[in-house]
Design a protein around this motif. Structure first.
Motif, PDB file in Angstrom:
ATOM      1  N   ILE A   1      26.290  24.915  49.931  1.00 52.72           N
ATOM      2  CA  ILE A   1      27.098  25.784  49.632  1.00 52.72           C
ATOM      3  C   ILE A   1      26.926  26.060  48.034  1.00 52.72           C
ATOM      4  O   ILE A   1      26.343  24.964  47.560  1.00 52.72           O
ATOM      5  CB  ILE A   1      28.744  25.407  50.003  1.00 52.72           C
ATOM      6  CG1 ILE A   1      28.909  24.249  49.106  1.00 52.72           C
ATOM      7  CG2 ILE A   1      28.952  25.121  51.478  1.00 52.72           C
ATOM      8  CD1 ILE A   1      30.372  23.997  49.040  1.00 52.72           C
ATOM      9  N   LYS A   2      27.437  27.384  47.750  1.00 56.17           N
ATOM     10  CA  LYS A   2      27.476  27.383  46.158  1.00 56.17           C
ATOM     11  C   LYS A   2      28.752  28.032  45.856  1.00 56.17           C
ATOM     12  O   LYS A   2      29.662  28.472  46.769  1.00 56.17           O
ATOM     13  CB  LYS A   2      26.478  28.590  45.686  1.00 56.17           C
ATOM     14  CG  LYS A   2      24.984  28.421  45.915  1.00 56.17           C
ATOM     15  CD  LYS A   2      24.195  29.470  45.318  1.00 56.17           C
ATOM     16  CE  LYS A   2      22.696  29.138  45.457  1.00 56.17           C
ATOM     17  NZ  LYS A   2      22.004  30.396  45.018  1.00 56.17           N
ATOM     18  N   SER A   3      29.226  27.693  44.499  1.00 54.58           N
ATOM     19  CA  SER A   3      30.605  27.726  44.525  1.00 54.58           C
ATOM     20  C   SER A   3      30.640  28.341  42.839  1.00 54.58           C
ATOM     21  O   SER A   3      29.733  28.124  42.075  1.00 54.58           O
ATOM     22  CB  SER A   3      31.586  26.401  44.525  1.00 54.58           C
ATOM     23  OG  SER A   3      32.812  26.649  44.230  1.00 54.58           O
TER      24      SER A   3
ATOM     25  N   GLN B   1      38.380  27.338  50.734  1.00 54.99           N
ATOM     26  CA  GLN B   1      39.170  28.001  50.024  1.00 54.99           C
ATOM     27  C   GLN B   1      40.718  27.801  50.279  1.00 54.99           C
ATOM     28  O   GLN B   1      41.662  27.755  49.313  1.00 54.99           O
ATOM     29  CB  GLN B   1      39.121  29.706  50.374  1.00 54.99           C
ATOM     30  CG  GLN B   1      37.847  30.194  49.563  1.00 54.99           C
ATOM     31  CD  GLN B   1      37.799  29.980  48.255  1.00 54.99           C
ATOM     32  OE1 GLN B   1      36.963  29.581  47.654  1.00 54.99           O
ATOM     33  NE2 GLN B   1      38.828  30.735  47.527  1.00 54.99           N
TER      34      GLN B   1
ATOM     35  N   SER C   1      35.407  31.100  44.318  1.00 56.52           N
ATOM     36  CA  SER C   1      34.793  31.560  45.391  1.00 56.52           C
ATOM     37  C   SER C   1      33.883  30.441  45.734  1.00 56.52           C
ATOM     38  O   SER C   1      33.216  29.485  45.106  1.00 56.52           O
ATOM     39  CB  SER C   1      34.038  32.906  45.140  1.00 56.52           C
ATOM     40  OG  SER C   1      32.776  32.716  44.409  1.00 56.52           O
ATOM     41  N   VAL C   2      33.562  30.277  47.292  1.00 55.31           N
ATOM     42  CA  VAL C   2      32.693  29.604  47.853  1.00 55.31           C
ATOM     43  C   VAL C   2      31.706  30.388  48.864  1.00 55.31           C
ATOM     44  O   VAL C   2      32.295  31.019  49.503  1.00 55.31           O
ATOM     45  CB  VAL C   2      33.319  28.412  48.771  1.00 55.31           C
ATOM     46  CG1 VAL C   2      32.349  27.368  49.405  1.00 55.31           C
ATOM     47  CG2 VAL C   2      34.242  27.755  47.784  1.00 55.31           C
ATOM     48  N   SER C   3      30.423  30.089  48.654  1.00 55.49           N
ATOM     49  CA  SER C   3      29.370  31.066  49.492  1.00 55.49           C
ATOM     50  C   SER C   3      28.588  30.241  50.500  1.00 55.49           C
ATOM     51  O   SER C   3      28.328  28.889  50.044  1.00 55.49           O
ATOM     52  CB  SER C   3      28.452  31.924  48.530  1.00 55.49           C
ATOM     53  OG  SER C   3      27.811  31.081  47.834  1.00 55.49           O
ATOM     54  N   TYR C   4      28.481  30.573  51.686  1.00 57.51           N
ATOM     55  CA  TYR C   4      27.923  29.878  52.641  1.00 57.51           C
ATOM     56  C   TYR C   4      26.603  30.429  52.880  1.00 57.51           C
ATOM     57  O   TYR C   4      26.298  31.432  52.413  1.00 57.51           O
ATOM     58  CB  TYR C   4      28.870  29.664  53.936  1.00 57.51           C
ATOM     59  CG  TYR C   4      30.010  29.124  53.825  1.00 57.51           C
ATOM     60  CD1 TYR C   4      30.200  27.568  54.084  1.00 57.51           C
ATOM     61  CD2 TYR C   4      31.234  29.497  53.519  1.00 57.51           C
ATOM     62  CE1 TYR C   4      31.388  26.917  53.801  1.00 57.51           C
ATOM     63  CE2 TYR C   4      32.392  29.022  53.294  1.00 57.51           C
ATOM     64  CZ  TYR C   4      32.364  27.601  53.604  1.00 57.51           C
ATOM     65  OH  TYR C   4      33.825  27.061  53.339  1.00 57.51           O
TER      66      TYR C   4
ATOM     67  N   LYS D   1      23.556  32.456  54.949  1.00 58.56           N
ATOM     68  CA  LYS D   1      23.783  33.734  55.656  1.00 58.56           C
ATOM     69  C   LYS D   1      24.126  33.626  57.068  1.00 58.56           C
ATOM     70  O   LYS D   1      24.919  34.419  57.337  1.00 58.56           O
ATOM     71  CB  LYS D   1      22.255  34.416  55.458  1.00 58.56           C
ATOM     72  CG  LYS D   1      22.511  35.829  56.170  1.00 58.56           C
ATOM     73  CD  LYS D   1      21.176  36.394  56.110  1.00 58.56           C
ATOM     74  CE  LYS D   1      20.886  38.043  56.486  1.00 58.56           C
ATOM     75  NZ  LYS D   1      19.707  38.725  56.541  1.00 58.56           N
TER      76      LYS D   1
ATOM     77  N   GLN E   1      27.803  32.974  57.350  1.00 55.28           N
ATOM     78  CA  GLN E   1      28.671  34.356  57.062  1.00 55.28           C
ATOM     79  C   GLN E   1      28.498  35.136  58.023  1.00 55.28           C
ATOM     80  O   GLN E   1      29.808  35.831  58.264  1.00 55.28           O
ATOM     81  CB  GLN E   1      27.996  34.873  55.642  1.00 55.28           C
ATOM     82  CG  GLN E   1      27.947  33.798  54.370  1.00 55.28           C
ATOM     83  CD  GLN E   1      29.489  33.929  53.736  1.00 55.28           C
ATOM     84  OE1 GLN E   1      30.233  34.371  54.441  1.00 55.28           O
ATOM     85  NE2 GLN E   1      29.490  33.521  52.459  1.00 55.28           N
TER      86      GLN E   1
ATOM     87  N   THR F   1      31.910  36.639  60.108  1.00 57.62           N
ATOM     88  CA  THR F   1      32.124  38.054  60.203  1.00 57.62           C
ATOM     89  C   THR F   1      32.361  38.623  61.869  1.00 57.62           C
ATOM     90  O   THR F   1      33.112  39.430  61.862  1.00 57.62           O
ATOM     91  CB  THR F   1      31.132  38.820  59.474  1.00 57.62           C
ATOM     92  OG1 THR F   1      30.911  38.547  58.408  1.00 57.62           O
ATOM     93  CG2 THR F   1      31.042  40.209  59.662  1.00 57.62           C
TER      94      THR F   1
END
Length: 337
Positions: A122-124, A181, A213-216, A218, A221, A225
């Motif tokens: 993850i990125k944050s 989150q 924010s936290v990104s997972y 692809k 994600q 979705t």
């Protein structure tokens, strides 16, 4: 003029003040007779002699060093400026404002996750705030060897330990890594406490820490979705009603809400019709599967007089009933079925 040029009064001030700078050191070797100290809003001035703090001045304004500053210095309060003598001292200007810094993980960090041997990358991103809390520690640990110290120096120190701290608080007590989150407040408070404890060692306090924010990856994600889309379809009727209400409200405010409402109404009607047809087809199929098959009956002749089915042959004597009569013309037996 050249003989006295070295004796001109100093103006002791932070000339090029920057909001991103923690402190700046004035060290012009000597403070001359008649010098002035200027302290601007958001600044404190610390007089130092041989690395030792002599006095801290926090009131903003312009001050005569000989009459207003020297009498309050610890070991220099009896100092007298002479014709050829100046006071050898350093003045450390400290930014007293709370500074806000943006942070972000440089590389993805792998959070332990079930069924993922390598962890979930993850990125944050977020922000933290800091300010000077202890002047003596700041001088002993940093200002003693540096002329200036910027917020980038603080950020570099924070980022060197942030990844491990972030990972520890995410996995602590079994936090849901797929919904970080939702637990961001608790995680942020824990990280803030750890970072503050570390930065207090150099006299700087971390006053707040926030995860924006936290990104997972692809793939994760896309799965999220898809799940959100399915959830929305399950309640599409409410969704379209809300969209129609919003578009009508926009139309009443001078927007193109009328056409939007019409489009939404058409979409809703089409969906309702499609759903109704699907329900009818499903119901018909269920009825066909449930109803037992009836045996096929041979069509019987119809009596033109009464419209009632009659036998083609007399069951008593076997005479053919060519005229579709109700009684046998030979023996009188009743032929009505």
């Amino acid at each position: 003029m050249g003989l006295f040029s070295g004796q001109l009064a100093n103006v002791v001030e932070w000339e090029q003040f920057r909001d991103d700078m923690i402190f700046w050191k004035w060290d012009n070797k000597e403070i001359k007779k008649g010098s002035k100290l200027i302290i601007r809003p958001g600044q404190d001035a610390i007089f130092m002699f041989n690395g030792k703090v002599e006095g801290v001045f926090k009131d903003e304004g312009s001050f005569d060093i000989e009459s207003q500053i020297v009498p309050f210095l610890s070991t220099l309060k009896g100092f007298k400026f002479g014709f050829n003598s100046g006071m050898r001292a350093e003045v450390l200007f400290v930014n007293t404002k709370e500074l806000t810094v943006k942070w972000g993980t440089k590389n993805a960090i792998n959070i332990p996750a079930p069924n993922l041997p390598g962890g979930m990358p993850i990125k944050s991103f977020g922000t933290f705030c800091c300010k000077v809390a202890d002047y003596q520690l700041l001088i002993d640990k940093v200002a003693g060897v540096k002329k200036q110290y910027t917020i980038d120096d603080v950020k570099e120190r924070i980022m060197s330990m942030l990844d491990q701290t972030l990972m520890r608080w995410i996995v602590k007590e079994g936090k849901d890594i797929f919904n970080i989150q939702a637990n961001s407040l608790e995680i942020s408070n824990g990280i803030k406490t750890d970072l503050d404890m570390e930065m207090q060692k150099i006299g700087i306090a971390i006053t707040s820490f926030a995860i924006a924010s936290v990104s997972y990856p692809k793939e994760i994600q896309e799965m999220a979705t898809k799940a959100a889309s399915q959830s929305m379809i399950n309640d599409m009727n409410k969704y379209t009603q809300m969209a129609m209400a919003d578009s009508i409200a926009n139309g009443s405010n001078g927007g193109s809400g009328s056409s939007m409402a019409a489009d939404m109404a058409s979409m809703q009607m089409g969906m309702m019709m499609g759903q109704q047809m699907a329900n009818q087809m499903m119901g018909a199929g269920q009825q066909m599967n449930q109803q037992p098959q009836q045996p096929v009956q041979t069509q019987q002749p119809v009596n033109p007089q009464g419209g009632t089915n009659v036998a083609k042959f007399c069951p008593n004597c076997g005479t053919p009933n060519n005229g579709g009569c109700n009684f046998c013309p030979n023996c009188g037996t009743k032929l009505i079925l």
